[in-house]
Design a protein around this motif. Sequence first.
Motif, PDB file in Angstrom:
ATOM      1  N   TYR A   1      34.710  -2.214  45.581  1.00  0.00           N
ATOM      2  CA  TYR A   1      33.493  -1.613  45.032  1.00  0.00           C
ATOM      3  C   TYR A   1      33.460  -1.758  43.512  1.00  0.00           C
ATOM      4  O   TYR A   1      32.445  -2.153  42.930  1.00  0.00           O
ATOM      5  CB  TYR A   1      33.411  -0.141  45.420  1.00  0.00           C
TER       6      TYR A   1
ATOM      7  N   VAL B   1      28.942 -10.719  45.124  1.00  0.00           N
ATOM      8  CA  VAL B   1      28.862  -9.266  45.289  1.00  0.00           C
ATOM      9  C   VAL B   1      28.635  -8.905  46.750  1.00  0.00           C
ATOM     10  O   VAL B   1      29.247  -7.979  47.285  1.00  0.00           O
ATOM     11  CB  VAL B   1      27.738  -8.689  44.411  1.00  0.00           C
ATOM     12  N   TRP B   2      27.760  -9.663  47.430  1.00  0.00           N
ATOM     13  CA  TRP B   2      27.490  -9.375  48.829  1.00  0.00           C
ATOM     14  C   TRP B   2      28.705  -9.668  49.699  1.00  0.00           C
ATOM     15  O   TRP B   2      28.966  -8.965  50.683  1.00  0.00           O
ATOM     16  CB  TRP B   2      26.264 -10.152  49.305  1.00  0.00           C
TER      17      TRP B   2
ATOM     18  N   TYR C   1      28.301  -7.380  38.838  1.00  0.00           N
ATOM     19  CA  TYR C   1      26.915  -7.086  38.476  1.00  0.00           C
ATOM     20  C   TYR C   1      26.758  -7.014  36.956  1.00  0.00           C
ATOM     21  O   TYR C   1      25.782  -7.519  36.386  1.00  0.00           O
ATOM     22  CB  TYR C   1      26.483  -5.757  39.088  1.00  0.00           C
TER      23      TYR C   1
ATOM     24  N   SER D   1      32.670  -5.214  42.502  1.00  0.00           N
ATOM     25  CA  SER D   1      31.242  -5.513  42.649  1.00  0.00           C
ATOM     26  C   SER D   1      30.459  -5.048  41.430  1.00  0.00           C
ATOM     27  O   SER D   1      29.592  -5.765  40.919  1.00  0.00           O
ATOM     28  CB  SER D   1      30.693  -4.839  43.909  1.00  0.00           C
TER      29      SER D   1
ATOM     30  N   PHE E   1      31.763  -9.222  48.704  1.00  0.00           N
ATOM     31  CA  PHE E   1      32.621  -8.062  48.460  1.00  0.00           C
ATOM     32  C   PHE E   1      32.116  -6.839  49.231  1.00  0.00           C
ATOM     33  O   PHE E   1      32.921  -6.028  49.710  1.00  0.00           O
ATOM     34  CB  PHE E   1      32.687  -7.752  46.966  1.00  0.00           C
ATOM     35  N   ASP E   2      30.789  -6.688  49.343  1.00  0.00           N
ATOM     36  CA  ASP E   2      30.238  -5.571  50.114  1.00  0.00           C
ATOM     37  C   ASP E   2      30.654  -5.664  51.582  1.00  0.00           C
ATOM     38  O   ASP E   2      31.024  -4.662  52.205  1.00  0.00           O
ATOM     39  CB  ASP E   2      28.708  -5.563  50.011  1.00  0.00           C
TER      40      ASP E   2
END
Length: 283
Positions: free
Chosen positions: A7, A171-172, A14, A10, A174-175
């Motif tokens: 998290y 990022v996605w 960003y 991420s 990692f999500d």
Amino acid sequence: MLALLLYLASVLIYAVRWVIVLQRAGVRLRLWDSMAAYLASILVNNITPSARAGGELMRILYAYVKTGAPLVKLLNTVAFERICESIPVIALAVVSIAEALLSGDRPLGVFLGFALIVIATIVGVKYWDRILAVAAKRLGFDDQLDTEASVRRLISDRGLFATTIALSALVWVFDVLRLYAAALAVGWEAPLLRFALASVMYLVVGILAITPGGLGIVEGGLTAVFVALGAEPSVALALVMIERLISYGFASLIGLLVVVIGGGPQAWTLLKSRWRRTGFTPR
């Protein structure tokens, strides 16, 4: 711990993404300030029923406090980010839906939610200039709105466009891995692409939620998604609680610290004054 680290990674990505986009737009913002702006925006999203709009405004105003750049220029960079991010979102959703279909699972509610988010994303990308024009007018921006030309200049920069899409896709990823790590922590194993579908649906539920931070609605909706994807109800609930402890509890606490010790107080004051002056409230 792995889910928590993913998290934080991420949020860092960003922040790096926005610094890069801002530099191309002629605005210099330090990486720490960019990360602080994101954390402050997460706090606003978590305590107001603004469907993420309040958080984006907080981020813009935080950068305004730090740089003094025109608000519309900052708004244009956020619009560019959203356009770029829609590409990996749709790609991830299509791949995960295809995997679920090929495996023989057909959770109709999940597919319906996916269809809605794809439609909304496509409409948003196609009509982003009109949407931003309305938003800027409602927020009382006094700058001359040149959204279409400004964002098109950013899009025409192929290197920036590709870099922003790549960082958004990371990022996605990692999500998805964060949800997968939380699932392993509660003893549930499933194909990784199931968590990709859950991640997209997480976005859908968060946007549709009308309570502050989606409290109650997000937990119930996401639990239902995991149950539809094959988890036992008790396991699905435990998984959601871990995720919300990180993305709501921990993130709100860090965001509050940023607001208290950083440039958040000035940005928060600006945000409230615009809401009051224009009649545009979190509600």
